[in-house]
Write a protein that holds these residues in place. Structure first.
Motif, mmCIF file in Angstrom:
data_model
loop_
_atom_site.group_PDB
_atom_site.id
_atom_site.type_symbol
_atom_site.label_atom_id
_atom_site.label_comp_id
_atom_site.label_asym_id
_atom_site.label_seq_id
_atom_site.Cartn_x
_atom_site.Cartn_y
_atom_site.Cartn_z
ATOM 1 N N LEU A 91 75.396 44.843 61.549
ATOM 2 C CA LEU A 91 75.077 43.724 60.670
ATOM 3 C C LEU A 91 75.487 44.027 59.231
ATOM 4 O O LEU A 91 76.067 43.173 58.558
ATOM 5 C CB LEU A 91 73.589 43.378 60.737
ATOM 6 C CG LEU A 91 73.148 42.225 59.831
ATOM 7 C CD1 LEU A 91 73.896 40.930 60.172
ATOM 8 C CD2 LEU A 91 71.647 42.032 59.900
ATOM 9 N N THR A 92 75.220 45.230 58.761
ATOM 10 C CA THR A 92 75.593 45.611 57.399
ATOM 11 C C THR A 92 77.099 45.475 57.196
ATOM 12 O O THR A 92 77.558 44.920 56.190
ATOM 13 C CB THR A 92 75.132 47.049 57.101
ATOM 14 O OG1 THR A 92 73.702 47.098 57.225
ATOM 15 C CG2 THR A 92 75.531 47.487 55.709
ATOM 16 N N HIS A 93 77.878 45.957 58.164
ATOM 17 C CA HIS A 93 79.339 45.856 58.088
ATOM 18 C C HIS A 93 79.777 44.387 58.096
ATOM 19 O O HIS A 93 80.607 43.962 57.276
ATOM 20 C CB HIS A 93 79.965 46.622 59.247
ATOM 21 C CG HIS A 93 81.449 46.744 59.168
ATOM 22 N ND1 HIS A 93 82.183 47.373 60.125
ATOM 23 C CD2 HIS A 93 82.362 46.302 58.269
ATOM 24 C CE1 HIS A 93 83.470 47.329 59.821
ATOM 25 N NE2 HIS A 93 83.604 46.669 58.695
ATOM 26 N N ALA A 94 79.212 43.604 59.014
ATOM 27 C CA ALA A 94 79.578 42.190 59.114
ATOM 28 C C ALA A 94 79.249 41.442 57.828
ATOM 29 O O ALA A 94 80.063 40.659 57.333
ATOM 30 C CB ALA A 94 78.869 41.548 60.306
ATOM 31 N N LEU A 95 78.078 41.679 57.250
ATOM 32 C CA LEU A 95 77.694 40.969 56.029
ATOM 33 C C LEU A 95 78.579 41.338 54.849
ATOM 34 O O LEU A 95 78.878 40.488 54.002
ATOM 35 C CB LEU A 95 76.218 41.223 55.706
ATOM 36 C CG LEU A 95 75.218 40.591 56.668
ATOM 37 C CD1 LEU A 95 73.794 41.017 56.323
ATOM 38 C CD2 LEU A 95 75.351 39.077 56.696
ATOM 39 N N ALA A 96 79.004 42.593 54.785
ATOM 40 C CA ALA A 96 79.923 43.003 53.714
ATOM 41 C C ALA A 96 81.231 42.202 53.812
ATOM 42 O O ALA A 96 81.814 41.828 52.789
ATOM 43 C CB ALA A 96 80.195 44.497 53.782
ATOM 44 N N LEU A 97 81.673 41.927 55.026
ATOM 45 C CA LEU A 97 82.881 41.133 55.223
ATOM 46 C C LEU A 97 82.614 39.649 54.957
ATOM 47 O O LEU A 97 83.415 38.980 54.290
ATOM 48 C CB LEU A 97 83.426 41.338 56.637
ATOM 49 C CG LEU A 97 83.877 42.760 56.974
ATOM 50 C CD1 LEU A 97 84.265 42.864 58.447
ATOM 51 C CD2 LEU A 97 85.015 43.212 56.083
ATOM 52 N N VAL A 98 81.493 39.143 55.454
ATOM 53 C CA VAL A 98 81.117 37.737 55.233
ATOM 54 C C VAL A 98 81.101 37.408 53.746
ATOM 55 O O VAL A 98 81.574 36.352 53.318
ATOM 56 C CB VAL A 98 79.740 37.435 55.878
ATOM 57 C CG1 VAL A 98 79.135 36.151 55.330
ATOM 58 C CG2 VAL A 98 79.863 37.367 57.396
ATOM 59 N N ASP A 99 80.584 38.317 52.955
ATOM 60 C CA ASP A 99 80.433 38.079 51.519
ATOM 61 C C ASP A 99 81.763 38.001 50.769
ATOM 62 O O ASP A 99 81.794 37.638 49.598
ATOM 63 C CB ASP A 99 79.534 39.146 50.901
ATOM 64 C CG ASP A 99 78.082 39.014 51.342
ATOM 65 O OD1 ASP A 99 77.710 37.934 51.850
ATOM 66 O OD2 ASP A 99 77.324 39.993 51.183
ATOM 67 N N ARG A 100 82.861 38.318 51.439
ATOM 68 C CA ARG A 100 84.184 38.245 50.807
ATOM 69 C C ARG A 100 84.794 36.844 50.874
ATOM 70 O O ARG A 100 85.824 36.587 50.253
ATOM 71 C CB ARG A 100 85.125 39.264 51.449
ATOM 72 C CG ARG A 100 84.654 40.702 51.162
ATOM 73 C CD ARG A 100 85.490 41.747 51.811
ATOM 74 N NE ARG A 100 86.887 41.695 51.378
ATOM 75 C CZ ARG A 100 87.813 42.533 51.817
ATOM 76 N NH1 ARG A 100 87.492 43.491 52.672
ATOM 77 N NH2 ARG A 100 89.063 42.434 51.404
ATOM 78 N N PHE A 101 84.157 35.931 51.606
ATOM 79 C CA PHE A 101 84.678 34.575 51.761
ATOM 80 C C PHE A 101 84.014 33.628 50.764
ATOM 81 O O PHE A 101 82.855 33.812 50.392
ATOM 82 C CB PHE A 101 84.429 34.066 53.189
ATOM 83 C CG PHE A 101 85.207 34.823 54.219
ATOM 84 C CD1 PHE A 101 86.504 34.449 54.545
ATOM 85 C CD2 PHE A 101 84.663 35.930 54.847
ATOM 86 C CE1 PHE A 101 87.237 35.161 55.477
ATOM 87 C CE2 PHE A 101 85.382 36.652 55.784
ATOM 88 C CZ PHE A 101 86.673 36.267 56.094
ATOM 89 N N GLU A 102 84.773 32.603 50.353
ATOM 90 C CA GLU A 102 84.190 31.562 49.511
ATOM 91 C C GLU A 102 83.122 30.809 50.289
ATOM 92 O O GLU A 102 82.037 30.551 49.781
ATOM 93 C CB GLU A 102 85.275 30.584 49.029
ATOM 94 C CG GLU A 102 86.182 31.182 47.982
ATOM 95 C CD GLU A 102 87.285 30.217 47.559
ATOM 96 O OE1 GLU A 102 87.172 28.991 47.805
ATOM 97 O OE2 GLU A 102 88.274 30.694 46.981
ATOM 98 N N LEU A 103 83.443 30.439 51.532
ATOM 99 C CA LEU A 103 82.506 29.776 52.431
ATOM 100 C C LEU A 103 82.605 30.423 53.800
ATOM 101 O O LEU A 103 83.715 30.632 54.310
ATOM 102 C CB LEU A 103 82.827 28.294 52.581
ATOM 103 C CG LEU A 103 82.547 27.378 51.403
ATOM 104 C CD1 LEU A 103 83.108 25.993 51.685
ATOM 105 C CD2 LEU A 103 81.061 27.304 51.127
ATOM 106 N N CYS A 104 81.466 30.727 54.379
ATOM 107 C CA CYS A 104 81.435 31.298 55.726
ATOM 108 C C CYS A 104 80.177 30.808 56.422
ATOM 109 O O CYS A 104 79.066 31.100 55.980
ATOM 110 C CB CYS A 104 81.460 32.828 55.676
ATOM 111 S SG CYS A 104 81.462 33.591 57.309
#
Length: 130
Positions: A91-104
């Protein structure tokens, strides 16, 4: 909005696993099958999400809508919390990636609506090396 379908599959729990990613992007389609080694089904689901997010970042997509048939993954990302500590690194890894998008956005869908990603995930299982 880019549509992203993800699924993880395991032949055993744990067992040889695969990730399937199906992306519809501006008239183009991206299909990916990724062997994951020996994981549980839930771990494979998280890894499929991480793999899909990485593909979207590599393609410089800014707004994505993710569909998964894993209620655990969907609710964990939505709530930014997972009860089982074994899944916290995923989850930590996924959220770090999610936070790189304008909208997700992430949405749970029934398995019957995720057949392409499921087929891609299952196709990756035999690609694991012994």
């Amino acid at each position: 909005m880019i549509e992203v379908y993800v699924d993880g599959a395991s032949a055993g729990n744990p067992g040889p696993s695969g990730a399937g990613v199906f992306i519809k992007a501006d008239g183009n389609v991206i299909r990916a099958s990724q062997p994951l080694g020996n994981l549980t089904n839930h771990e494979a689901e998280f890894e499929a999400l991480i793999h899909a997010l990485s593909i979207c970042i590599d393609n410089e997509f800014q707004s994505i809508s993710i569909r998964t048939d894993s209620q655990l993954v969907s609710s964990s990302v939505d709530n930014r919390y997972v009860k089982n500590r074994n899944y916290q690194p995923y989850l930590t890894h996924a959220l770090a990636l999610v936070d790189r998008f304008e909208l997700c956005f992430i949405k749970w869908i029934p398995s019957s609506k995720n057949k392409v990603a499921d087929e891609l995930a299952r196709k990756a299982i035999p690609l694991n090396t012994a």
